[in-house]
Design an enzyme around this catalytic site. Structure first.
Site, PDB file in Angstrom:
ATOM      1  N   CYS A  54       0.823  -1.215   0.000  1.00 50.24           N
ATOM      2  CA  CYS A  54       0.000   0.000   0.000  1.00 50.24           C
ATOM      3  C   CYS A  54       0.859   1.268   0.000  1.00 50.24           C
ATOM      4  O   CYS A  54       0.374   2.356  -0.332  1.00 50.24           O
ATOM      5  CB  CYS A  54      -0.927  -0.001   1.210  1.00 50.24           C
ATOM      6  N   GLY A 125      -2.296 -14.223  -2.963  1.00 51.79           N
ATOM      7  CA  GLY A 125      -2.587 -12.872  -3.449  1.00 51.79           C
ATOM      8  C   GLY A 125      -3.254 -12.847  -4.807  1.00 51.79           C
ATOM      9  O   GLY A 125      -4.017 -13.742  -5.172  1.00 51.79           O
TER      10      GLY A 125
HETATM   11  P1  FAD Z   1      -0.219 -10.332  -1.304  1.00 49.62           P
HETATM   12  O1  FAD Z   1       0.026  -9.297  -0.301  1.00 49.62           O
HETATM   13  O2  FAD Z   1      -0.233  -9.943  -2.737  1.00 49.62           O
HETATM   14  O3  FAD Z   1       0.858 -11.475  -1.111  1.00 49.62           O
HETATM   15  C1  FAD Z   1       0.864 -12.616  -1.905  1.00 49.62           C
HETATM   16  C2  FAD Z   1       2.296 -13.129  -1.963  1.00 49.62           C
HETATM   17  O4  FAD Z   1       2.265 -14.477  -2.385  1.00 49.62           O
HETATM   18  C3  FAD Z   1       3.137 -12.390  -2.977  1.00 49.62           C
HETATM   19  O5  FAD Z   1       4.237 -11.783  -2.356  1.00 49.62           O
HETATM   20  C4  FAD Z   1       3.568 -13.469  -3.966  1.00 49.62           C
HETATM   21  O6  FAD Z   1       4.907 -13.309  -4.402  1.00 49.62           O
HETATM   22  C5  FAD Z   1       3.428 -14.724  -3.136  1.00 49.62           C
HETATM   23  N1  FAD Z   1       3.194 -15.934  -3.939  1.00 49.62           N
HETATM   24  C6  FAD Z   1       2.236 -16.137  -4.874  1.00 49.62           C
HETATM   25  N2  FAD Z   1       2.323 -17.372  -5.377  1.00 49.62           N
HETATM   26  C7  FAD Z   1       3.371 -17.979  -4.767  1.00 49.62           C
HETATM   27  C8  FAD Z   1       3.964 -19.249  -4.872  1.00 49.62           C
HETATM   28  N3  FAD Z   1       3.481 -20.169  -5.715  1.00 49.62           N
HETATM   29  N4  FAD Z   1       5.023 -19.546  -4.106  1.00 49.62           N
HETATM   30  C9  FAD Z   1       5.508 -18.619  -3.225  1.00 49.62           C
HETATM   31  N5  FAD Z   1       4.997 -17.389  -3.089  1.00 49.62           N
HETATM   32  C10 FAD Z   1       3.930 -17.071  -3.837  1.00 49.62           C
HETATM   33  N6  FAD Z   1      -5.109  -2.440   0.202  1.00 49.62           N
HETATM   34  C11 FAD Z   1      -5.660  -1.642   1.130  1.00 49.62           C
HETATM   35  O7  FAD Z   1      -6.468  -2.113   1.938  1.00 49.62           O
HETATM   36  N7  FAD Z   1      -5.331  -0.312   1.206  1.00 49.62           N
HETATM   37  C12 FAD Z   1      -4.424   0.253   0.365  1.00 49.62           C
HETATM   38  O8  FAD Z   1      -4.132   1.450   0.464  1.00 49.62           O
HETATM   39  C13 FAD Z   1      -3.860  -0.563  -0.636  1.00 49.62           C
HETATM   40  N8  FAD Z   1      -2.974  -0.045  -1.521  1.00 49.62           N
HETATM   41  C14 FAD Z   1      -2.365  -0.878  -2.410  1.00 49.62           C
HETATM   42  C15 FAD Z   1      -1.419  -0.346  -3.280  1.00 49.62           C
HETATM   43  C16 FAD Z   1      -0.780  -1.166  -4.196  1.00 49.62           C
HETATM   44  C17 FAD Z   1       0.218  -0.579  -5.129  1.00 49.62           C
HETATM   45  C18 FAD Z   1      -1.092  -2.555  -4.228  1.00 49.62           C
HETATM   46  C19 FAD Z   1      -0.398  -3.459  -5.204  1.00 49.62           C
HETATM   47  C20 FAD Z   1      -2.033  -3.092  -3.392  1.00 49.62           C
HETATM   48  C21 FAD Z   1      -2.684  -2.256  -2.480  1.00 49.62           C
HETATM   49  N9  FAD Z   1      -3.642  -2.755  -1.608  1.00 49.62           N
HETATM   50  C22 FAD Z   1      -4.226  -1.942  -0.678  1.00 49.62           C
HETATM   51  C23 FAD Z   1      -4.076  -4.163  -1.683  1.00 49.62           C
HETATM   52  C24 FAD Z   1      -3.360  -5.006  -0.657  1.00 49.62           C
HETATM   53  O9  FAD Z   1      -1.988  -4.810  -0.764  1.00 49.62           O
HETATM   54  C25 FAD Z   1      -3.707  -6.467  -0.899  1.00 49.62           C
HETATM   55  O10 FAD Z   1      -5.097  -6.620  -0.782  1.00 49.62           O
HETATM   56  C26 FAD Z   1      -3.035  -7.375   0.107  1.00 49.62           C
HETATM   57  O11 FAD Z   1      -1.642  -7.248   0.029  1.00 49.62           O
HETATM   58  C27 FAD Z   1      -3.428  -8.830  -0.182  1.00 49.62           C
HETATM   59  O12 FAD Z   1      -2.733  -9.657   0.678  1.00 49.62           O
HETATM   60  P2  FAD Z   1      -2.443 -11.173   0.267  1.00 49.62           P
HETATM   61  O13 FAD Z   1      -1.663 -11.756   1.387  1.00 49.62           O
HETATM   62  O14 FAD Z   1      -3.694 -11.821  -0.126  1.00 49.62           O
HETATM   63  O15 FAD Z   1      -1.585 -11.077  -1.045  1.00 49.62           O
END
Ligand code: FAD
Length: 561
Positions: A54, A125
């Site tokens: 974020c 993610g």
């Molecule tokens: P992620 O945080 O995306 O993490 C998933 C991880 O899994 C990644 O690092 C990836 O490399 C890893 N992965 C995937 N497949 C594999 C595999 N096969 N083996 C090993 N590793 C793997 N949300 C808000 O609420 N407020 C905000 O202001 C906001 N701003 C954002 C700004 C940006 C630029 C971005 C990109 C997102 C933003 N978000 C925001 C959204 C928020 O970041 C995501 O909703 C949140 O990070 C999701 O968490 P997650 O754990 O599901 O996935």
């Protein structure tokens, strides 16, 4: 289950977590807090865990100056503080559910190993949407997901190679990037397929954001999808072409057209998927396999208001879901309540926030048709204290019982505070009558004795009690008599064609000028004076309706058209 029991049930268990950012990292840390015995390993294919995605737009904008400030936690911290093993640059390739093992590739050595699990958590993610249009693979078309992505964009800006950026998509990331790029002296074009930016809002509520973008020099192109990109492998991308045939020259394209759940592993392993393309989980974050959990952007969850499956890629839900998965793995009874889509986004001087259902969703869902909405424009703090800024607030509620269904707010100050309060009210199943009674803190520099949250509740409750019958600008018909109760100088600055101006202070003495055989529709600047006028007229036997939100709401809607 007692904590001793829950600790017992976790003894010697091996918990593997795929993905080490919001959902994965919070799951791992919570699991450790519930068990000292379990072996917990995070596999993350990228070079970092627990980084602040974020914060990336603000790192590109040089508001956050150093990369290290984006690292919320490191593998060393996870090892030292939590006794959790973190394997970065390790990609999980596949899941063998029968044998309860995953195949993991060390991306540095290329070595593939097998790891067994008692519980597996998928926190993989999402991936940026990449439309299949001509030129999509040209150099210089980027998205923003990782620290490496942001470093690339920073480098290109600092080398002077990028002067014009086209942002494809007007969602939160696109908007935040527009601000940060403009602040770095970049000329920005934003191309959006919809008629509005930030689709979490209803279109009229997005207007102040759009005005702010334009006022800060962003070339905003709405109602126009991306048809393709021009350029070559040598020159890189040189222009974005829209569906209507417009061409915007650029040196870099930022794809910000939303994200799709990253479900590759889950799909290949035969886990149940939802219709929206996310991993299907129950309210305990368990997938169709009892030993596999999934959290975050990768999963579909229930919409708190409509009960329908939904995808809400936000950090808060991801982190809470990670916690719940850990609880359940450790034998606790935690359940995820569903998502309300509570969000906030700032663009230049304007902040927009929303929670619960918007009108578009209610109309599309078709289930909850009996809703009403009110608009109001209160100051963020007492008007007598210098610097009060208006907040445009829209509250949506059930007509049958006043239950709050959703709220949106746009303004310069105090926007997110009001939406946070309403978000909590929604989660507790509150009604507009509860908002009337909400006890909010007040001193003149923060609020008013009637906070905007109270005001929203009062306006809505007055509608339900029949004290303030309302109408909306889009529902006006020719048969009604339109009365503008503002002062003449306000009327002369702009008014609805055909409206008759009788200022509120003169109303009681000019009742004879108002027809008794037609419905009277009243408006003022924001709906408050016209409410007083509604009371005067209805107590004098007139058929009246207050046009919700008054002239300010009219202007938001009109600009949109
Ligand atoms: P992620 O945080 O995306 O993490 C998933 C991880 O899994 C990644 O690092 C990836 O490399 C890893 N992965 C995937 N497949 C594999 C595999 N096969 N083996 C090993 N590793 C793997 N949300 C808000 O609420 N407020 C905000 O202001 C906001 N701003 C954002 C700004 C940006 C630029 C971005 C990109 C997102 C933003 N978000 C925001 C959204 C928020 O970041 C995501 O909703 C949140 O990070 C999701 O968490 P997650 O754990 O599901 O996935």
């Amino acid at each position: 289950m007692s904590s001793t029991e829950s600790q017992k049930s976790s003894e010697r268990r091996r918990i593997l977590i795929v993905g080490g950012v919001a959902g994965g990292a919070s799951c791992a840390a919570r699991a450790r807090r519930l068990s000292e015995d379990a072996e917990i390993i995070i596999f993350e294919k990228g070079p970092h865990i627990s980084f602040a995605s974020c914060g990336l737009p603000y790192y590109v904008g040089d508001v956050i100056k150093e990369e290290k400030n984006l690292l919320v936690a490191t593998p060393e911290l996870f090892r030292g503080r939590f006794n959790i093993t973190v394997k970065v640059r390790h990609e999980v390739l596949s899941i063998d559910r029968k044998r309860q093992v995953i195949m993991v590739k060390d991306l540095e050595s290329g070595r593939v190993t097998e790891e067994s699990y008692d519980a597996l958590v998928l926190a993989t993610g999402s991936k940026p949407v990449k439309p299949p249009v001509p030129g999509i693979d040209l150099p210089g078309i980027v998205s923003l997901r990782t620290i490496e992505d942001s470093n690339l964009i920073r480098r290109l800006i600092e080398n002077g190679k990028v002067k014009r950026v086209a942002i494809a998509g007007g969602g939160a990331i696109g908007l935040e990037m527009a601000e940060n790029l403009v602040k770095r002296g970049i000329s920005v074009t934003m191309v959006e397929m919809l008629s509005q930016v930030l689709s979490a809002l209803d279109p009229e509520m997005a207007v102040p954001l759009q005005k702010s973008l334009i006022a800060h020099g962003v070339n905003l192109c709405l109602n126009n999808g991306v048809a393709g990109f021009e350029g070559s492998d040598d020159t890189g991308v040189q222009a974005v072409i829209t569906k209507s045939g417009k061409k915007f020259p650029c040196d870099l394209v930022l794809l910000a057209m939303g994200v799709r759940p990253d479900i590759g592993l889950a799909k290949a392993a035969g886990l149940e998927l939802g219709k929206l393309g996310g991993i299907r989980v129950d309210d305990r974050m368990r997938t169709s396999d009892v030993r596999i959990w999934a959290v975050g952007d990768a999963v579909e969850t229930r919409d708190f208001i409509t009960g329908e499956w939904t995808l809400v890629p936000l950090a808060g839900p991801a982190s809470r879901q990670g916690r719940i998965a850990a609880d359940v793995i450790m034998g606790r009874e935690s359940r995820f309540r569903g998502v309300q889509g509570t969000m906030v986004c700032k663009v230049f001087d304007i902040t927009a926030a929303a929670t619960g259902a918007n009108e578009k969703a209610l109309r599309a869902g078709g289930k909850l048709t009996r809703y009403e909405k009110v608009y109001l424009h209160p100051g963020h703090h007492a008007g007598y204290y210098p610097g009060a800024k208006p907040i445009s607030l829209k509250l949506i509620f059930s007509l049958s019982d006043g239950q709050i269904l959703g709220a949106q707010a746009v303004g310069q100050e105090g926007v997110e505070k009001r939406i946070d309060v309403i978000s909590m009210a929604i989660q507790k199943g509150s009604t507009v009558f509860d908002l009337e009674e909400a006890e909010m803190c007040y001193a003149p520099q923060f609020s008013s004795a009637k906070d905007p949250v109270n005001m929203a509740g009062m306006v809505a409750a007055n509608v339900l009690r029949g004290d303030n019958p309302i109408k909306h600008w889009e529902d006006l018909t020719d048969s009604t008599f339109i009365l503008d109760v503002r002062e003449p100088f306000e009327f002369n600055q702009g008014h609805l064609d055909g409206a008759v101006n009788i200022p509120l202070p003169a109303l009681r003495s000019r009742l004879g000028e108002i027809p008794r055989d037609r419905e009277i529709n009243l408006y003022c600047a924001a709906g408050q004076r016209s409410y007083y006028a509604v009371r005067i007229l209805s107590l004098n036997g007139f058929k009246v309706k207050n046009i919700s939100g008054g002239w300010l709401t009219y202007n938001q809607q009109k600009v949109r058209e």
